[in-house]
Scaffold this active site. Structure first.
Site, mmCIF file in Angstrom:
data_model
loop_
_atom_site.group_PDB
_atom_site.id
_atom_site.type_symbol
_atom_site.label_atom_id
_atom_site.label_comp_id
_atom_site.label_asym_id
_atom_site.label_seq_id
_atom_site.Cartn_x
_atom_site.Cartn_y
_atom_site.Cartn_z
ATOM 1 N N HIS A 190 32.683 32.982 39.197
ATOM 2 C CA HIS A 190 33.969 32.307 39.016
ATOM 3 C C HIS A 190 34.966 32.818 40.051
ATOM 4 O O HIS A 190 35.390 33.966 39.995
ATOM 5 C CB HIS A 190 34.473 32.550 37.593
ATOM 6 C CG HIS A 190 35.787 31.908 37.319
ATOM 7 N ND1 HIS A 190 35.933 30.541 37.237
ATOM 8 C CD2 HIS A 190 37.024 32.418 37.122
ATOM 9 C CE1 HIS A 190 37.198 30.254 36.997
ATOM 10 N NE2 HIS A 190 37.887 31.371 36.932
ATOM 11 N N ASP A 248 37.293 28.317 32.637
ATOM 12 C CA ASP A 248 38.459 29.200 32.535
ATOM 13 C C ASP A 248 39.797 28.520 32.259
ATOM 14 O O ASP A 248 40.738 29.193 31.859
ATOM 15 C CB ASP A 248 38.558 30.071 33.799
ATOM 16 C CG ASP A 248 39.344 31.364 33.561
ATOM 17 O OD1 ASP A 248 39.440 31.771 32.391
ATOM 18 O OD2 ASP A 248 39.862 31.946 34.529
ATOM 19 N N ASP A 277 33.746 36.694 36.783
ATOM 20 C CA ASP A 277 34.686 36.517 37.890
ATOM 21 C C ASP A 277 34.176 37.225 39.144
ATOM 22 O O ASP A 277 33.827 38.393 39.092
ATOM 23 C CB ASP A 277 36.052 37.120 37.517
ATOM 24 C CG ASP A 277 36.742 36.351 36.409
ATOM 25 O OD1 ASP A 277 36.158 35.365 35.921
ATOM 26 O OD2 ASP A 277 37.866 36.739 36.023
ATOM 27 N N ASP A 335 38.559 32.421 41.505
ATOM 28 C CA ASP A 335 39.905 31.860 41.369
ATOM 29 C C ASP A 335 40.527 31.675 42.749
ATOM 30 O O ASP A 335 40.633 32.647 43.504
ATOM 31 C CB ASP A 335 40.795 32.812 40.561
ATOM 32 C CG ASP A 335 40.369 32.887 39.107
ATOM 33 O OD1 ASP A 335 40.295 31.828 38.460
ATOM 34 O OD2 ASP A 335 40.092 34.011 38.626
ATOM 35 N N HIS A 342 44.037 26.901 37.794
ATOM 36 C CA HIS A 342 44.478 27.350 36.465
ATOM 37 C C HIS A 342 45.218 28.692 36.461
ATOM 38 O O HIS A 342 45.530 29.190 35.382
ATOM 39 C CB HIS A 342 43.298 27.364 35.492
ATOM 40 C CG HIS A 342 42.155 28.219 35.939
ATOM 41 N ND1 HIS A 342 41.069 27.705 36.600
ATOM 42 C CD2 HIS A 342 41.938 29.545 35.849
ATOM 43 C CE1 HIS A 342 40.223 28.687 36.877
ATOM 44 N NE2 HIS A 342 40.734 29.822 36.442
#
Ligand SMILES: [Zn+2]
Length: 1007
Positions: free
Chosen positions: A168, A282, A419, A170, A563
């Site tokens: 994941h 998420d 993550d 971000d 997000h």
């Protein structure tokens, strides 16, 4: 000097709603045509892009014609309805005839009464009514229950496990997008190429195209070929294909679509693939608007994760964690998409292999002793050896089997990741080699009835669908949304609906500017080709640079839908990075607007010359920095006319009040083409709340703007007293005022006059406000309907217990909200003019203004509310604005999802206060059989209706502490923040219903 029209429009009528929708549809079609074969050289790319754009413009024009015809048909049918109603005597009963024509008249907008809620499938609202929200301890699966099974359960149908490796990433959170890319993401993708190529059984999924495309730009041709090979072999799958994994609460659907198109086009152009499965593990709650867009983009299946733990548990018990997600308005399966809801607390390995995190953590081999991450449950993983493989395999199988009992099929999805995982090369080794040993063991023991392998999401869903069709079963249908999310206890994630409101508004400013610019630039290119006749562009026109600006702006808007971006949940420096990207894109788009309008307006096109340093036009305001609000520039007037150019980017005729600041209290405005004088008014620019500027004045005039038009107005200095000036009345209880104004009639209320309610009216509505505070108290419509609507401001504090409010969580104290009070009474300023009148209340923490336009149509029917909020002096406080009315709505209210659809809400006493707040991206309303009170919003905020008749929005929040969701800081970077609304009261008795179409399930939005 150039003035764009005010981009926020009211959604009141069905006609307008359809017109707006069709434009988005056109954009969608235009973008779809973009999905074509493509070459690599940037210059050629741009040329091709431009010529494709050309084709699309032709199509746009064609569609516009169609659309105009459709609008005309709708108008006719509305007139017909009105006539048939008037013929019917205007009674309360709506004949079946008119109901029929109403249904026919508004394709796409279905009325609430036509929907039979809950006749098929599950309604989430009903689930909420049902659940006790008692949060008992479930044992190993703390938020769930004990799961049992028989060993022979899989004897006939073996358990089929797909272990899906993921990382994941971000696009900005604790580090900026570029920071993460340099430190982690590029290494993950580099290693992925090597490690997947080593063994064809290994798989991986990737979601964020913003990162993937950046990496692609840096790798050589040989590596690109490797990527294509892995995709072709099904070892690598790009899931969702969005630019980011978008927030689903604060995002407007225009931006959701933008980030989806950016990602999908990139994939199609560079890789020739399109995604088939969605992956949203998420985002903090999930919206059916997203599932609708995914379905529309061709996806068949999707995975969601952050859902209220009590809802997860309920679905797990019912074995309905997999369902067909259907739109609330849809009575057909047209919008259905297969959705898998992850059952446990998180998407990390401890919470994905099965119900017991202490066991599952032992199968996250990145946490082997000696590596950097550990298991908080104190039992570390062991490397799989010949000695322990049996014991380890059976321990893992037990978790798989328990998890499988929560689903109706023996096909099991098990994500493997977290993550920013798989950064180091060695992590790939430990995960893939240890799991392969376990899988091999399962293969060697058919009596276990399990087949486990690495898989992609598509591998999983393919097997699921095969099983479902073989078994002749279908998944249940579900309608509704997954807000408001709680991950544990009373920790509701409703704080982020408002966190960093300054940027939530900047997001909409870029969105509106982008849309207007795309349209004007496209029209300019179309005109240029027509003008030349040979399909060539004007040599001096910087079409290529402009095209790059547009692309960059789309991508910056797309990035901000992440997000942790529009949600306001990133670290301070990351917020500045996002803000700077939005800000620069707005400035660049303004350049595109300026040169496009310049070329279009020139009569002699050969006169066109582009000079970036000396633009032919200026904007009417200046934004000085990423964290400042726009400031109007002062236009110097002479006897020679100055031109104002106003662009209407909508495809409707618009009546807009255009506002500019000038250096003279006397001015004259005419339509440049007809010479017709425009109705205008001059107001003061307030240097201080009671001191008018002597150098600057505000000129407002009513502009009539045909669809997609540029209209020129001429402004000249006029003789003294020729323009209508606003008259001011001041009121401040307690303190005498020193008023200063040499150009305006200013008076102060005294004696009994000072205690009488303040009132404003136009031909549609009359309002009364408190003489002490200036805040609204009552409304009366032309129909005679009177409603109490009191505006209040309130403070929320945070709880004194350990877990306090932060960027994500709203954790108010048990006392709830306290009414805002100030030691000094506010200064109240009433202005009365021919175009608008307003009441401004200047409090210490905010300036609140209610304005009434003296216009026909819906602009005159609603009140414009604006707030300027500054809570930088506060500690652990949130400011909210509440409307208290006597609308008898019970515990029901409605809020929108992504500006795309309305969702019914029920305020539930069994839930804590913070659970009853919902996202409002563009509107909310309460209604009873007599009236409806709607609040339309130009920005995303948290909304609630805590008691009957109330609607409340949280304006800003300042919180000193972290709320333990990984951010590691509070929210203390507050700024002077603006918010804007329209408040609309509608009479629902009798004929008024015909005039104001129902909003309940209409798939449209104010833009
Ligand atoms: Zn994330």
């Amino acid at each position: 000097m150039m003035k764009r029209s005010r981009l926020m429009s009211l959604l009141v009528g069905g006609v307008f709603c359809v017109a707006v929708m069709s434009l988005y549809r056109m954009l969608e079609l235009m973008q779809r045509a973009e999905l074509q074969q493509h070459r690599e050289k940037p210059a050629e790319q741009v040329d091709q892009g431009l010529s494709r754009l050309q084709q699309k413009i032709d199509r746009l024009e064609h569609l516009l014609n169609d659309n105009n015809r459709m609008v005309a048909t709708l108008r006719d049918s509305l007139l017909h309805r009105k006539a048939s109603w008037e013929k019917g005597g205007g009674g309360v009963n709506v004949s079946s005839d008119s109901a029929h024509s109403r249904a026919n008249a508004l394709p796409g907008c279905r009325l609430a009464e036509e929907m039979k809620d809950g006749t098929d499938g599950v309604q989430l609202l009903d689930v909420y009514d049902l659940l006790p929200f008692d949060n008992p301890d479930g044992g190993a699966w703390k938020q769930g229950f004990e799961i049992s099974y028989h060993d022979n359960q899989w004897a006939n149908q073996p358990l089929e496990v797909f272990l899906v490796p993921h990382s994941h990433n971000d696009p900005g959170w604790l580090k900026t997008f570029d920071g993460y890319y340099q430190d982690q993401t590029r290494h993950i993708l580099d290693n992925m190429l090597v490690r997947l190529s080593e063994d064809s059984r290994r798989k991986m999924i990737w979601a964020e195209i913003s990162y993937f495309s950046k990496w692609w730009n840096e790798i050589d041709e040989q590596k690109r070929e490797m990527v294509k090979r892995l995709l072709g072999a099904g070892q690598l799958e790009l899931v969702t294909g969005g630019w980011v994994m978008a927030d689903e609460a604060n995002s407007h659907y225009f931006a959701l679509l933008d980030q989806l198109m950016e990602g999908h086009q990139w994939m199609q152009r560079h890789l020739g693939v399109r995604p088939s499965s969605g992956w949203a593990i998420d985002p903090f709650g999930h919206s059916p608007s997203m599932s609708y867009l995914l379905k529309g983009a061709g996806l068949r299946d999707m995975v969601i994760q952050r859902v209220h733990y009590a809802v997860k548990k309920h679905f797990a018990r019912q074995q309905t964690l997999e369902f067909l997600w259907r739109q609330s308005w849809d009575s057909s399966p047209r919008s259905d998409i297969t959705c898998h809801m992850m059952p446990f607390y998180s998407y990390d390995v401890p919470h994905t292999c099965g119900p017991n995190p202490a066991v599952c953590c032992q199968f996250d081999f990145h946490r082997l002793p000696g590596r950097r991450v550990m298991c908080p449950w104190k039992i570390p993983p062991q490397p799989i050896t010949e000695q322990n493989v049996q014991e380890r395999a059976l321990l893992l199988l037990d978790q798989y089997r328990q998890k499988s009992r929560l689903f109706s099929s023996p096909v099991l999805l098990v994500p493997l990741g977290d993550d920013f995982r798989f950064v180091e090369s060695s992590e790939w080794d430990v995960q893939f080699s240890n799991y392969q040993k376990l899988f091999d063991y399962f293969d060697q023991h058919p009596e276990l009835h399990v087949k486990a392998r690495f898989g992609t999401l598509s591998d999983y869903f393919l097997a699921l669908h095969q099983h479902l069709s073989a078994a002749g079963t279908t998944l249940p249908t579900l309608r509704g949304d997954f807000f408001t999310y709680a991950d544990r206890d009373d920790h509701y994630w409703s704080g982020y609906f408002t966190s960093r409101p300054f940027y939530k508004r900047l997001d909409r400013t870029l969105e509106a500017t982008l849309r207007a610019t795309e349209i004007l630039f496209s029209l300019t290119l179309a005109e240029m080709r027509r003008f030349h006749g040979d399909g060539h562009l004007v040599a001096d026109f910087p079409a290529r640079d402009h095209f790059l600006h547009l692309t960059a702006a789309r991508r910056n808007l797309a990035l901000f839908q992440h997000h942790d971006a529009v949600t306001g949940t990133a670290r301070d420096p990351v917020v500045v990075d996002y803000g700077t990207r939005l800000f620069h894109s707005i400035l660049n788009l303004r350049q595109v607007l300026q040169s496009s309008a310049h070329w279009l307006l020139l009569l002699d096109k050969s006169q066109y010359h582009h000079d970036q340093l000396k633009p032919f036009m200026q904007m009417d305001d200046v934004i000085a920095a990423q964290d400042s609000l726009p400031q109007k520039t002062t236009l110097t007037l002479t006897d020679e006319p100055r031109s104002l150019i106003v662009f209407n980017p909508t495809e409707q005729l618009r009546t807009s009040v255009v506002s500019v600041v000038i250096d003279s209290p006397d001015a004259h405005v005419v339509d440049a083409e007809t010479g017709r004088p425009m109705a205008a008014q001059i107001s003061a620019v307030w240097a201080e709340p009671s001191k008018a500027s002597t150098e600057a004045f505000q000129l407002d005039f009513v502009a009539q703007l045909p669809p997609l038009s540029l209209v020129i107005y001429h402004v000249t200095r006029a003789s003294v007293g020729s323009a209508q000036r606003v008259q001011y009345t001041f009121n401040r209880h307690g303190n005498p005022l020193t008023l200063k104004s040499e150009h305006f009639q200013v008076s102060s209320l005294e004696g009994p006059e000072a205690d009488a309610p303040l009132s404003l009216s136009n031909k549609h509505v009359q309002i009364w406000s408190s003489p002490e505070s200036g805040l609204l108290q009552k409304l009366r419509l032309q129909s005679g309907l009177v409603r109490q609507v009191q505006v209040q401001f309130l403070w929320y504090g945070t709880t004194s217990s350990r877990d306090k409010s932060g960027a994500y969580l709203f954790m108010p104290g048990p006392e709830g909200a306290q009414l805002y009070s100030s030691s000094e009474p506010p200064l109240v300023r009433v202005s009365r003019g021919p175009i608008f009148s307003d009441i401004t209340s200047c409090f210490r923490h905010f300036t609140h203004r209610v304005r009434l336009y003296h216009l026909d149509g819906h602009a005159g029917r609603s009140l414009e509310i604006s707030n300027m909020v500054d809570i930088r002096s506060e500690i652990n406080r949130e400011l909210s604005m509440r409307l208290v009315s006597n609308v008898a709505n019970g515990n029901r209210f409605y809020s929108d999802l992504n500006g795309f659809q309305m969702q019914q809400r029920r305020t539930l006493a069994k839930l804590p206060l913070q659970a009853n707040f919902y996202p409002m991206s563009s509107s909310a309303f309460v209604q009873d059989s007599v009236s409806r009170m709607s609040l339309l919003s130009a920005q995303s905020q948290a909304v609630a209706a805590l008691r009957p008749g109330e609607l409340e929005v949280v304006l800003d929040r300042r919180l000193q502490q972290d709320d333990n969701r990984g951010l590691g800081q509070g929210v203390t970077d507050n700024k002077l923040t603006a918010s804007l609304y329209q408040l609309l009261l509608e009479d629902r008795r009798g004929g008024a219903q015909l005039e104001e179409p129902q909003l309940n399930t209409c798939r449209c939005s104010p833009t």
